[in-house]
Design a protein around this motif. Sequence first.
Motif: not given
Length: 330
Positions: A145, A161, A169, A183, A186, A209, A212, A216
């Motif tokens: 990351d 993510t 990722s 994305s 994800a 999740y 993540a 976003i």
Amino acid sequence: MERISLSNSAFEGDNNAYLFSDGSETVLIDTGDWMATTREQLEAALADRRLGFDDVDRIFLTHWHHDHCGLAGEIQAESGAEVYVHADDAALVEGDEDAWDEMYDRQKRYFAEWGMPEPKQKVLLEHMADGETTVETPTVTAFEDGDTFSFDETELEVVHTSGHAAGLSMFEADLDGGRAVFSGDALLPVYTPNVGGADVRVDQPLAKYLRALQGIVDADYDRAWPGHRDPIDDPADRARHIIDHHEERSWRVLDALDRKGPCDTWTVSDDLFGDLEGIHILHGPGESYAHLEHLERAGTVIREDTEYRLADGVSDELAATDGERWDLEY
């Protein structure tokens, strides 16, 4: 940057590979699966741009699932391309037998823990075996990351993510005057990626999740280029929608436990999704487990051996809401 659409027989819709070829390097994000038709499609798309597999310099993979990394080894064999993937997925992408044996062993332990009936286990294992193939696997370079990669006038920044897959990722980049994100799975425009079953190595898959997704929302990207189907013009709105979807699903899990009393994961899955076939035999109870585990850590659900029940007072709270949801701390 150009999006290349590649066929996929699975429910998520066509895969996307993203091509950067305007400068001195030729770069791909994801490659599609290993099927012959996919290879033909990717070769044809590259040929339209006077390119071949042997021209590819670098490949960035969003995660280990075969529909995203399947051709990476074949491309690397022809071009010597460097292949990058998150450290958590590197061993699987390289085809490490110990890593795959650990995955299969953990899956089978979960089948028993979830209460998956033996006939369904047999169908699922046969389905998974049918999907196995001998494929050229790449040697990979692992990233973490926050790592950044530059080529020509593009810079990609890794955003880990985890949830759907341990190493899943995204890649942030400035494109067309705005902040975009590749994305992977994800953030998808139609389906919500499975959590719990798609990668049983992930601990606390739903919590990871959801974090993540909130990331976003907070990033407020101008556009997302997903692993399947069309681009997403309002990624933050789509992420909020998926967060709401998971909150609604957790309410359905609580309702199932309220109606059925103490029961195992498979029983909850059957209540949520009904009869399952193919890979969904894995995904249904996996998703149910992810929610049960999340609710257990929140103290709303109590686990006793392989069964779950509502914590004391939760049934009364459900009745008192009269259909109105209360905060589940999402």
